[in-house]
Design an enzyme around this catalytic site. Structure first.
Site, PDB file in Angstrom:
ATOM      1  N   SER A  17       0.807  -1.232   0.000  1.00  0.00           N
ATOM      2  CA  SER A  17       0.000   0.000   0.000  1.00  0.00           C
ATOM      3  C   SER A  17       0.841   1.284   0.000  1.00  0.00           C
ATOM      4  CB  SER A  17      -0.969   0.005   1.186  1.00  0.00           C
ATOM      5  OG  SER A  17      -1.944  -0.978   0.981  1.00  0.00           O
ATOM      6  N   THR A  63      -6.903  -2.897   7.662  1.00  0.00           N
ATOM      7  CA  THR A  63      -6.867  -4.242   7.089  1.00  0.00           C
ATOM      8  C   THR A  63      -6.953  -5.291   8.197  1.00  0.00           C
ATOM      9  OG1 THR A  63      -5.769  -5.635   5.459  1.00  0.00           O
ATOM     10  CG2 THR A  63      -4.320  -4.370   6.922  1.00  0.00           C
ATOM     11  N   LYS A  67     -11.155  -5.051  10.256  1.00  0.00           N
ATOM     12  CA  LYS A  67     -12.202  -4.424   9.430  1.00  0.00           C
ATOM     13  C   LYS A  67     -13.576  -4.431  10.099  1.00  0.00           C
ATOM     14  CE  LYS A  67      -9.897  -5.312   5.057  1.00  0.00           C
ATOM     15  NZ  LYS A  67      -9.790  -6.176   3.880  1.00  0.00           N
ATOM     16  N   GLY A 127     -13.733 -18.451   3.997  1.00  0.00           N
ATOM     17  CA  GLY A 127     -13.521 -17.381   4.980  1.00  0.00           C
ATOM     18  C   GLY A 127     -14.738 -16.488   5.133  1.00  0.00           C
ATOM     19  N   ASN A 151     -16.314 -21.636   6.532  1.00  0.00           N
ATOM     20  CA  ASN A 151     -15.483 -20.972   7.547  1.00  0.00           C
ATOM     21  C   ASN A 151     -15.334 -21.899   8.747  1.00  0.00           C
ATOM     22  OD1 ASN A 151     -14.133 -18.422   8.127  1.00  0.00           O
ATOM     23  ND2 ASN A 151     -15.522 -18.280   9.877  1.00  0.00           N
ATOM     24  N   ARG A 152     -14.245 -21.675   9.535  1.00  0.00           N
ATOM     25  CA  ARG A 152     -14.098 -22.497  10.751  1.00  0.00           C
ATOM     26  C   ARG A 152     -15.294 -22.282  11.651  1.00  0.00           C
ATOM     27  NH1 ARG A 152      -8.051 -20.990  12.566  1.00  0.00           N
ATOM     28  NH2 ARG A 152      -9.059 -18.966  12.582  1.00  0.00           N
ATOM     29  N   LYS A 156     -20.136 -17.384  11.942  1.00  0.00           N
ATOM     30  CA  LYS A 156     -19.658 -16.225  11.182  1.00  0.00           C
ATOM     31  C   LYS A 156     -20.030 -16.374   9.708  1.00  0.00           C
ATOM     32  CE  LYS A 156     -15.590 -14.161  11.824  1.00  0.00           C
ATOM     33  NZ  LYS A 156     -14.138 -14.045  12.084  1.00  0.00           N
ATOM     34  N   LEU A 211      -8.027 -13.222  -2.773  1.00  0.00           N
ATOM     35  CA  LEU A 211      -8.084 -11.780  -2.507  1.00  0.00           C
ATOM     36  C   LEU A 211      -6.787 -11.287  -1.888  1.00  0.00           C
ATOM     37  CD1 LEU A 211     -11.777 -11.059  -1.414  1.00  0.00           C
ATOM     38  CD2 LEU A 211     -10.800 -11.328  -3.690  1.00  0.00           C
ATOM     39  N   TYR A 213      -2.646 -10.834  -2.168  1.00  0.00           N
ATOM     40  CA  TYR A 213      -1.798 -10.637  -3.334  1.00  0.00           C
ATOM     41  C   TYR A 213      -0.362 -10.988  -2.984  1.00  0.00           C
ATOM     42  CZ  TYR A 213      -0.847  -6.306  -0.796  1.00  0.00           C
ATOM     43  OH  TYR A 213      -0.521  -5.408   0.177  1.00  0.00           O
TER      44      TYR A 213
HETATM   45  P1  ATR Z   1      -9.889  -9.935   6.589  1.00  0.00           P
HETATM   46  O1  ATR Z   1     -10.142  -8.534   6.960  1.00  0.00           O
HETATM   47  O2  ATR Z   1      -8.668 -10.112   5.716  1.00  0.00           O
HETATM   48  O3  ATR Z   1     -11.089 -10.640   6.067  1.00  0.00           O
HETATM   49  P2  ATR Z   1     -10.372 -11.160   9.150  1.00  0.00           P
HETATM   50  O4  ATR Z   1     -11.601 -10.331   9.275  1.00  0.00           O
HETATM   51  O5  ATR Z   1      -9.460 -11.284  10.326  1.00  0.00           O
HETATM   52  O6  ATR Z   1      -9.458 -10.658   7.964  1.00  0.00           O
HETATM   53  O7  ATR Z   1     -10.852 -12.626   8.664  1.00  0.00           O
HETATM   54  C1  ATR Z   1      -9.926 -13.647   8.533  1.00  0.00           C
HETATM   55  C2  ATR Z   1     -10.586 -14.893   7.962  1.00  0.00           C
HETATM   56  O8  ATR Z   1      -9.565 -15.888   7.785  1.00  0.00           O
HETATM   57  C3  ATR Z   1     -11.650 -15.507   8.859  1.00  0.00           C
HETATM   58  O9  ATR Z   1     -12.635 -16.110   8.053  1.00  0.00           O
HETATM   59  C4  ATR Z   1     -10.854 -16.593   9.610  1.00  0.00           C
HETATM   60  O10 ATR Z   1     -11.626 -17.701  10.034  1.00  0.00           O
HETATM   61  P3  ATR Z   1     -12.409 -17.708  11.473  1.00  0.00           P
HETATM   62  O11 ATR Z   1     -13.540 -16.729  11.332  1.00  0.00           O
HETATM   63  O12 ATR Z   1     -12.862 -19.093  11.629  1.00  0.00           O
HETATM   64  O13 ATR Z   1     -11.367 -17.249  12.476  1.00  0.00           O
HETATM   65  C5  ATR Z   1      -9.945 -17.067   8.491  1.00  0.00           C
HETATM   66  N1  ATR Z   1      -8.735 -17.722   9.010  1.00  0.00           N
HETATM   67  C6  ATR Z   1      -7.632 -17.132   9.562  1.00  0.00           C
HETATM   68  N2  ATR Z   1      -6.714 -18.068   9.908  1.00  0.00           N
HETATM   69  C7  ATR Z   1      -7.252 -19.279   9.546  1.00  0.00           C
HETATM   70  C8  ATR Z   1      -6.794 -20.647   9.615  1.00  0.00           C
HETATM   71  N3  ATR Z   1      -5.593 -20.959  10.120  1.00  0.00           N
HETATM   72  N4  ATR Z   1      -7.619 -21.634   9.142  1.00  0.00           N
HETATM   73  C9  ATR Z   1      -8.832 -21.332   8.617  1.00  0.00           C
HETATM   74  N5  ATR Z   1      -9.317 -20.064   8.525  1.00  0.00           N
HETATM   75  C10 ATR Z   1      -8.540 -19.058   8.980  1.00  0.00           C
END
Ligand code: ATR
Length: 270
Positions: A17, A63, A67, A127, A151-152, A156, A211, A213
């Site tokens: 950025s 970021t 967010k 995610g 998603n995990r 969410k 998404l 990069y």
């Molecule tokens: P961003 O703003 O980039 O979307 P975020 O809001 O922190 O970042 O979201 C991160 C995403 O990556 C979430 O969907 C998270 O899953 P959880 O909601 O289950 O936490 C996912 N994520 C991050 N690390 C992960 C991992 N090791 N395995 C699976 N999902 C992961």
């Protein structure tokens, strides 16, 4: 006047950025700077915003992983930030903090610039964080989509699914193997090759988009390429540049012409 802008999030070691925005400063002959604030402790977020205001920042990009948290700290929103409940740009004003979402514009531009046929497709989204909220909102302008969001935390995924105007199903990762799709899109913030949950039997026909990069293949696209060599692969660089363009426009009020292909080759050196 000096225009102070920047970015908050964590980790921010590899962010492009500052390069992008410093190029926009040159293109518009605006005197300003873009500073990176890696905020590891989320409890310091509110105090950090006070600091930025005191130091006359116009605003900052936001970021991962903030967010959604930042959304709660704003007291005014543009339409898309309010709809998605995710904010990737803030601007300080006399009454407080206004939250915007320029990721939605960035995703839409990524589809257009890469000739992705979105209408009437079946899409798997991985995610359900802030980036996923922007993506699901951007997809609302297309027609006849079947979407699966994994998603995990399934709660969410369900909350993000509620933003969609399409036929959308929230599923756990271990149910992905039974899904057949045209496009798979990674919105997770996983930044290593820890995509074990993708060693499954999904059928993907056309395209994989990340998404995130990187200069070349992202870890996600690298894993996908080995498993699905026939797919078109697209990383998030166009989204990064186009959301930055929109952000710069909101902070400075300036629009200017730029050629994204020239920009990628000569500024980002891809
Ligand atoms: P961003 O703003 O980039 O979307 P975020 O809001 O922190 O970042 O979201 C991160 C995403 O990556 C979430 O969907 C998270 O899953 P959880 O909601 O289950 O936490 C996912 N994520 C991050 N690390 C992960 C991992 N090791 N395995 C699976 N999902 C992961």
């Amino acid at each position: 006047m000096y225009v102070n802008i920047g970015i908050i999030g964590t980790p921010l070691t590899h962010t492009l950025s500052p390069i992008v925005h410093n190029c926009f400063f040159s293109a518009t002959c605006i005197n300003g700077g873009y500073t990176v604030f890696d905020i590891k402790d989320s409890s310091k977020l509110e105090k950090s915003l006070d600091f930025l205001r005191e130091h006359h920042f116009v605003g900052v990009n936001v970021t991962h992983p903030y967010k959604e948290k930042i959304y709660e700290l704003c007291n005014d929103y543009d339409k898309l930030a309010e709809y998605s409940k995710a904010v990737n740009l803030i601007k300080f004003n006399d009454k407080g903090i206004k939250g915007y979402n320029t990721d939605i514009y960035g995703v839409d531009q990524l589809f257009t610039l890469n000739n992705i046929k979105v209408d009437k497709s079946s899409i798997i989204i991985l995610g359900a964080g802030g980036a996923s909220r922007a993506l699901v909102t951007a997809l609302n302008k297309y027609t006849n989509l079947d979407i699966y969001i994994a998603n995990r935390s399934i709660e969410k995924a369900e909350a993000v699914a509620n933003l969609s105007m399409h036929n959308i199903t929230a599923i756990p990762y271990d149910k992905l193997s039974s899904i057949d799709s045209d496009i798979i899109i990674n919105t997770t913030s996983i930044h290593n090759s820890d995509f074990d949950f993708l060693n499954l039997g999904m059928n993907i026909r056309d395209c994989a988009i990340d998404l995130q990069y990187s200069n070349g293949l992202t870890p996600f696209l690298d894993v996908i390429k080995r498993r699905y060599p026939h797919l078109k692969l697209v990383n998030g660089i166009d989204m990064l540049i186009m959301q930055a363009y929109k952000s710069f426009n909101i902070w400075t009020g300036r629009e200017f012409e730029f050629d994204i292909k020239y920009f990628k080759i000569n500024v980002i050196k891809l």
